[in-house]
Design a protein around this motif. Sequence first.
Motif, PDB file in Angstrom:
ATOM      1  N   HIS A 241       0.859  -1.195   0.000  1.00  0.00           N
ATOM      2  CA  HIS A 241       0.000   0.000   0.000  1.00  0.00           C
ATOM      3  C   HIS A 241       0.885   1.232   0.000  1.00  0.00           C
TER       4      HIS A 241
ATOM      5  N   ASP B 199       6.425   4.152   4.928  1.00  0.00           N
ATOM      6  CA  ASP B 199       7.147   3.096   5.643  1.00  0.00           C
ATOM      7  C   ASP B 199       7.109   1.773   4.866  1.00  0.00           C
ATOM      8  N   HIS B 200       6.466   1.773   3.677  1.00  0.00           N
ATOM      9  CA  HIS B 200       6.435   0.580   2.825  1.00  0.00           C
ATOM     10  C   HIS B 200       7.029   0.838   1.441  1.00  0.00           C
TER      11      HIS B 200
ATOM     12  N   ASP C  48      -0.416  -3.593   6.127  1.00  0.00           N
ATOM     13  CA  ASP C  48      -0.906  -2.935   7.351  1.00  0.00           C
ATOM     14  C   ASP C  48      -2.431  -3.072   7.485  1.00  0.00           C
TER      15      ASP C  48
ATOM     16  N   HIS D 187       2.736  -3.644  11.883  1.00  0.00           N
ATOM     17  CA  HIS D 187       3.847  -3.488  12.836  1.00  0.00           C
ATOM     18  C   HIS D 187       3.478  -3.899  14.280  1.00  0.00           C
TER      19      HIS D 187
HETATM   20 ZN   LIG Z   1       3.255   0.485   7.877  1.00  0.00          ZN
END
Ligand SMILES: [Zn+2]
Length: 366
Positions: free
Chosen positions: A90, A94-95, A214, A244
């Motif tokens: 997505h 952070d990805h 996520d 996470h």
């Molecule tokens: Zn994330």
Amino acid sequence: MKSLSVLVVKVFCCLLISTAAFTQSGDVMTVHYINVGQAQSMVLEFPNGAVLIDAGAQPEMKENVHLFLDKFFDRRKDLNRTLNTVFVTHQHIDHDMALLDVAEHFTILNYVDNGHNNPKGSGVRQLLMQQYKGELGIKYEAITFDKVTKGKNKAGYTDQLIDAVDGKTGGTDPEIRVYSGAFAEGQVSDPKENNHSLIIKVIFGKASFLFMGDLETAGITKVLSWYEGAPQALKADVLQVGHHGSANATTEPWITAVQPKYAVINVGNWTFGLNPADSSSTKFTTYAYGHPNKKAIDLLEAHIPGLLEKPVKKHIGIKGQDPKDPTKTPVFRMATIKHNIFATDWNGTVSITADKNAHYTVVTER
Ligand SMILES: [Zn+2]
């Protein structure tokens, strides 16, 4: 004398670990959950190819994906610095922070995401990948929930871009399938980006790994209701724990459906964000979110059958920062992890190797 013997043992352990981590012989596959802090990136290593799922990193670790891949391809020269497929679950930073860096330094044959590309958000990277795919010679595919479930399909969706790795002659052919993607408007009760995460499963003989980005409670609920009556669909031995280790991504019905024997949490050290002078704002940190959350850890501890060789004592979040009242500080407590739950926070990079008979070996950086 005492310190010397400790040193010898440590060196011996390191040798053992590096030998196991840096050879791949035989008919096995390995998933490397790279330590990228409060973010996610995983390299799937096969006898005949490699796949990347997510290319995220905590800001000061943004080189880690590139550095890991450099070392990986040094060891696997036979793969010609080529990733058969790159998935981005997505469009959150952070990805995908290192996505363009990966595209610049390595050959990508296929790129698969959820089709989102909001240039005002982190999706600018997806947009660039989608725009430049022709120049880079990359085949591109966007995955929606409708595409995956077309014709009342409950067996997951696959094609030549998603499953672009063959087995070696006479070896096990890995099977890569997608079980969820971007929802159409109104299809999911909470439309935030996390809920549009791809769910990816890799089946290697009797072994299986599940990746869920996520995905949060609303997405999980929708996905579970679709696969009701198809108990094998989401079942997997090794689970990448969602979001996470947040409490909103590990629910009792979800863990009951997946039935994991091993869990890996991609999470930063709890102190990331504790100091207000940290490079990033305190808003999107491990500390602010309270990851991994006690509720998630408790559920995993209750459902995962296998025990760690040695229990580990670690900080886990009781509650994160209240977005409505950021003056309220998060609360962490020490907890003892007894079952097969690994995390990039306390283990560093985690590598899980499986053979076709579902025998697993876990090697951790620390
Ligand atoms: Zn994330």
